[in-house]
Design a protein around this motif. Structure first.
Motif, mmCIF file in Angstrom:
data_model
loop_
_atom_site.group_PDB
_atom_site.id
_atom_site.type_symbol
_atom_site.label_atom_id
_atom_site.label_comp_id
_atom_site.label_asym_id
_atom_site.label_seq_id
_atom_site.Cartn_x
_atom_site.Cartn_y
_atom_site.Cartn_z
ATOM 1 N N GLN A 181 0.832 -1.197 0.000
ATOM 2 C CA GLN A 181 0.000 0.000 0.000
ATOM 3 C C GLN A 181 0.870 1.252 0.000
ATOM 4 O OE1 GLN A 181 -3.839 -1.319 -0.395
ATOM 5 N NE2 GLN A 181 -3.378 0.816 0.131
ATOM 6 N N MET A 182 0.420 2.272 -0.725
ATOM 7 C CA MET A 182 1.058 3.581 -0.645
ATOM 8 C C MET A 182 0.873 4.150 0.764
ATOM 9 S SD MET A 182 2.422 4.644 -3.621
ATOM 10 C CE MET A 182 2.253 6.423 -3.784
ATOM 11 N N ALA A 295 0.489 3.599 -8.529
ATOM 12 C CA ALA A 295 -0.459 2.874 -7.678
ATOM 13 C C ALA A 295 -1.847 2.861 -8.311
ATOM 14 C CB ALA A 295 -0.535 3.514 -6.291
ATOM 15 N N ILE A 301 0.652 -0.386 -4.887
ATOM 16 C CA ILE A 301 1.734 -0.114 -5.839
ATOM 17 C C ILE A 301 1.781 -1.224 -6.884
ATOM 18 C CG2 ILE A 301 4.221 0.182 -6.101
ATOM 19 C CD1 ILE A 301 4.214 1.136 -3.131
#
Length: 323
Positions: A181-182, A295, A301
């Protein structure tokens, strides 16, 4: 990350080659790496013609007049490469006097070998990339099954060049990988610089600073984040790759493009060794520049391009958002 390839230095000295068994990974702090070491790490000392070189490399023959040397464009000593997921390793070539080579083969064949010097997988042919960037490079993509010390070799100008690389476990590398995850960060905007001065070192300031990264991720739309500093970049890539990204903005409907600077106060201090890093650098565990994160709408991502990427690689990465 230097205008010309130069020796990487750790704790005041030239980095020793790490080619023996059970070599421990050598770590660089984010500050020391961004402020002074070369993103384009010369694997040989590039001394006088015919000299044996020993900086981070074991070339099987000395470099002769007219030969070119392989150089790593990533942190090969540890804390960067992760086992178990595909990694992108960028290489370039330098001439015998240490200058980046612009005349390079259309492709190179890379071999990956383990710590016992046994081949791992099949040889990989990698095309040269050069569209819109200051020097040609070769992006090798490979997956290391287990952590440890590996050798990357390529035959260049009649000689075999060999690079040792340290591969770590995921928990040893803070840098987000594909599938992660960002991380939301309240990045600077034109109306609120959030302590980052200047908020954009592109001339003129680029339009990729609204909304904040936090707001972009909350919007549940595909998001592209470039962390780069055209003015203070210690490589030649930051400005060119930002310009390549700006080319794509109008042609990618529904994609949010953002740019964030590396340093918070480099202009004021005038010294990258003492300047403060911007919050986004710490949030993403960066030890190099530039870095591009692509993303999907859920904030996962799907691609990460480090250190240098050309127009072709950028477009292929962006195409993953609509593929």
């Amino acid at each position: 990350m230097a205008p010309e390839p130069q020796r990487r230095r750790i704790a005041g000295g030239v980095a020793e080659p790490r080619v023996g068994p059970r070599a421990e990974p050598r770590r660089l702090s984010r500050r020391s790496f961004l402020a002074g070491s070369a993103g384009l790490a010369v694997l040989a000392a590039c001394g006088k013609t015919g000299e044996s070189r020993q900086e981070g490399t074991v070339s099987l023959e000395p470099l002769r007049e007219g030969q070119r040397e392989l150089v790593a464009n990533f942190e090969f000593r540890g804390g960067y490469l992760v086992a178990g997921t595909e990694q992108r390793l960028t290489f370039a070539l330098v001439t015998s006097d240490g200058a980046r080579a612009t005349d390079v083969p259309d492709e190179l064949t890379f071999h990956v070998r383990d710590e016992s010097d046994q081949p791992v997988g099949e040889p990989v042919r990698v095309a040269a990339h050069r569209d819109g960037v200051p020097y040609p490079y070769f992006p090798l993509r490979t997956t290391f099954a287990t952590p440890g010390l590996y050798q990357i070799t390529a035959d260049i100008d009649g000689g075999t060049r060999r690079q040792a690389v340290q591969v770590d476990t995921a928990d040893q590398v803070p840098l987000p990988q594909a599938g992660h995850q960002m991380v939301p960060v309240d990045t600077p905007t034109p109306s609120d610089h959030r302590g980052v001065e200047p908020y954009c070192t592109h001339e003129p300031p680029c339009p990729l600073h609204e909304p904040t990264l936090t707001e972009a991720l909350a919007a549940a739309e595909p998001t592209v984040l470039l962390v780069a500093t055209p003015r203070f970049c210690t490589s030649t890539a930051c400005g060119p790759v930002l310009n390549l990204l700006l080319e794509e903005v109008g042609s990618r409907s529904g994609v949010q493009f953002l740019h964030a600077e590396v340093w918070a106060d480099a202009a004021a201090t005038g010294d990258l060794a003492t300047a403060t890093l911007a919050p986004v650098v710490d949030a993403y565990g960066l030890v190099f520049e530039p870095c591009l994160f692509v993303a999907d709408r859920s904030g996962v991502i799907v691609e990460r391009l480090d250190n240098v990427f050309d127009r072709q690689e950028l477009r292929q990465a962006l195409d993953r958002l609509t593929g």
